[in-house]
Write a protein that holds these residues in place. Sequence first.
Motif, PDB file in Angstrom:
ATOM      1  N   ASP A 185       0.536  -4.908   5.500  1.00 50.75           N
ATOM      2  CA  ASP A 185      -0.541  -3.920   5.570  1.00 50.75           C
ATOM      3  C   ASP A 185      -0.211  -3.013   6.745  1.00 50.75           C
TER       4      ASP A 185
ATOM      5  N   HIS B 135       1.853 -11.549   0.629  1.00 47.22           N
ATOM      6  CA  HIS B 135       1.935 -11.798   2.075  1.00 47.22           C
ATOM      7  C   HIS B 135       2.456 -13.217   2.344  1.00 47.22           C
TER       8      HIS B 135
ATOM      9  N   HIS C  35      -1.457  -1.293   1.716  1.00 41.54           N
ATOM     10  CA  HIS C  35      -0.729  -2.536   1.431  1.00 41.54           C
ATOM     11  C   HIS C  35       0.540  -2.134   0.690  1.00 41.54           C
TER      12      HIS C  35
ATOM     13  N   ARG D 135       1.831 -14.239   5.972  1.00 38.61           N
ATOM     14  CA  ARG D 135       0.695 -15.146   6.167  1.00 38.61           C
ATOM     15  C   ARG D 135       1.037 -16.489   5.548  1.00 38.61           C
TER      16      ARG D 135
HETATM   17 ZN    ZN Z   1      -1.964  -6.641   2.026  1.00 37.63          ZN
END
Ligand code: ZN
Length: 130
Positions: free
Chosen positions: A81, A74, A115, A58
């Motif tokens: 995830d 992330h 996660h 991300r």
């Molecule tokens: Zn995560």
Amino acid sequence: MKHFSIKELTRSMTAERLGIDNTPPAEAVRALTRLVDHVLDPLREALGGPIYVTSGYRCRALNRAVGGAAHSQHMRGEAADITTYSREGNARMLALLRQLPVDQVINEHDLQWIHVSYHAPGRRQFLSIP
Ligand SMILES: [Zn+2]
């Protein structure tokens, strides 16, 4: 990298919807590759069935949009995830992850998803979020 692609570790419906460019920098691609080689591929082989990535890399804007933690792994490509879309399958993954060189594993909401992160040297921290 055998069972996973950088594409599936970076695509995001939220990014598409909001017009966020979630293209990972080279450093994050290297971290995602390490996550796959050390954790996700071995986990997939041990599990013997498909694993779905619901969120991998991300960028900062995407992490903010999904309400991720301020220093989320992330954002460095170190975390994903994952889910099998069954609680039984996710419980098996959680057990198998005990044998792998993970950094942090979080059982999210009673095995709805997991996660998992890789970072060397790892913390080997296992947590549950109710
Ligand atoms: Zn995560």
